[in-house]
Design an enzyme around this catalytic site. Structure first.
Site, PDB file in Angstrom:
ATOM      1  N   CYS A   1       0.691 -29.006  16.616  1.00 23.93           N
ATOM      2  CA  CYS A   1      -0.166 -30.133  16.226  1.00 23.93           C
ATOM      3  C   CYS A   1       0.250 -30.685  14.858  1.00 23.93           C
ATOM      4  CB  CYS A   1      -1.618 -29.681  16.118  1.00 23.93           C
ATOM      5  SG  CYS A   1      -2.366 -29.166  17.665  1.00 23.93           S
TER       6      CYS A   1
ATOM      7  N   GLU B   1      -1.567 -31.373  12.327  1.00 21.27           N
ATOM      8  CA  GLU B   1      -2.237 -30.737  11.185  1.00 21.27           C
ATOM      9  C   GLU B   1      -1.468 -29.509  10.711  1.00 21.27           C
ATOM     10  OE1 GLU B   1      -3.513 -31.763  14.012  1.00 21.27           O
ATOM     11  OE2 GLU B   1      -5.630 -32.271  13.854  1.00 21.27           O
TER      12      GLU B   1
ATOM     13  N   CYS C   1      -8.018 -29.338  16.851  1.00 22.86           N
ATOM     14  CA  CYS C   1      -8.209 -28.192  17.749  1.00 22.86           C
ATOM     15  C   CYS C   1      -8.623 -26.963  16.936  1.00 22.86           C
ATOM     16  CB  CYS C   1      -6.938 -27.921  18.549  1.00 22.86           C
ATOM     17  SG  CYS C   1      -5.658 -27.056  17.627  1.00 22.86           S
TER      18      CYS C   1
ATOM     19  N   CYS D   1      -5.943 -25.354  14.632  1.00 22.88           N
ATOM     20  CA  CYS D   1      -5.721 -26.113  13.388  1.00 22.88           C
ATOM     21  C   CYS D   1      -6.865 -25.907  12.414  1.00 22.88           C
ATOM     22  CB  CYS D   1      -5.543 -27.600  13.696  1.00 22.88           C
ATOM     23  SG  CYS D   1      -3.949 -27.954  14.452  1.00 22.88           S
TER      24      CYS D   1
HETATM   25  N1  THU Z   1      -2.774 -32.645  18.798  1.00 19.20           N
HETATM   26  C1  THU Z   1      -2.627 -32.693  17.449  1.00 19.20           C
HETATM   27  O1  THU Z   1      -1.527 -32.893  16.923  1.00 19.20           O
HETATM   28  N2  THU Z   1      -3.735 -32.520  16.700  1.00 19.20           N
HETATM   29  C2  THU Z   1      -4.985 -32.358  17.187  1.00 19.20           C
HETATM   30  O2  THU Z   1      -5.913 -32.215  16.407  1.00 19.20           O
HETATM   31  C3  THU Z   1      -5.214 -32.360  18.621  1.00 19.20           C
HETATM   32  C4  THU Z   1      -4.016 -32.388  19.470  1.00 19.20           C
HETATM   33  C5  THU Z   1      -1.583 -32.865  19.613  1.00 19.20           C
HETATM   34  C6  THU Z   1      -1.075 -31.685  20.380  1.00 19.20           C
HETATM   35  C7  THU Z   1      -0.335 -32.357  21.499  1.00 19.20           C
HETATM   36  O3  THU Z   1       0.971 -32.716  21.029  1.00 19.20           O
HETATM   37  C8  THU Z   1      -1.112 -33.638  21.747  1.00 19.20           C
HETATM   38  O4  THU Z   1      -1.857 -33.861  20.564  1.00 19.20           O
HETATM   39  C9  THU Z   1      -2.041 -33.570  22.934  1.00 19.20           C
HETATM   40  O5  THU Z   1      -2.876 -32.482  22.866  1.00 19.20           O
END
Ligand code: THU
Length: 160
Positions: free
Chosen positions: A72, A74, A111, A114
């Protein structure tokens, strides 16, 4: 049996109500959605960390054909900040999400993994780390990572 409720708090700001520094950090997070590598989800997330020394560290979500190998925005950002500036407190982290070419109307919710990393980043320096979740309609501002993670797990918990 006793019911226990956990409460949390955040402030919803309209764009014009935010400080110039917060707006600049959010703009950096929004811009970083262009650096997202998300060929599988097409969900572009950007993040920007404001360090105490004035440096801004930026990141975006990075996906992989072996799905769990991705990370992610974050965590890409916080780990880069901590790796490059281990002595610098992270004062604030801004996050923006872009789906189908549009920034999300409501703020994106980080999530659980994170949130746990945010908690640890906040914990290793003195004082709170603010978290700014951008949405086209409003930006949610949490004054501490703890407000995003009631019942968080800390290093002290390892001692039992
Ligand atoms: N994702 C993030 O980068 N941050 C979040 O807070 C939620 C999800 C990304 C992970 C994945 O690459 C995509 O978003 C879909 O879940």
């Amino acid at each position: 049996m006793q019911e226990i409720s956990f409460t949390t708090k955040a402030k919803a700001y309209e764009w014009a109500e935010l400080s110039a520094q917060d707006r600049a950090l959010i703009e950096a997070a929004k811009q970083m959605t262009n650096h997202s590598y998300s060929p599988y989800s097409h969900f572009r997330v950007g993040a920007a960390a404001q360090l105490q020394n004035g440096v801004i560290i930026k990141g975006a979500n990075q996906e992989n054909a072996a799905y769990p190998s991705g990370l992610c925005a974050e965590r890409v950002t916080l780990f880069a900040a901590n790796a490059n500036y281990p002595e610098e407190k992270v004062e604030a982290l801004a996050i923006a999400c872009n789906a189908d070419g549009h920034f999300t109307t409501d703020p994106g919710a980080p999530c659980g993994a994170c949130r746990q990393v945010m908690l640890e980043t906040e914990h290793r320096y003195t004082g709170d780390m603010r978290v700014l979740l951008y949405g086209e309609k409003y930006t949610l501002v949490f004054n501490s990572a703890k407000d995003l993670m009631p019942l968080g797990f800390f290093a002290e918990d390892l001692l039992g």
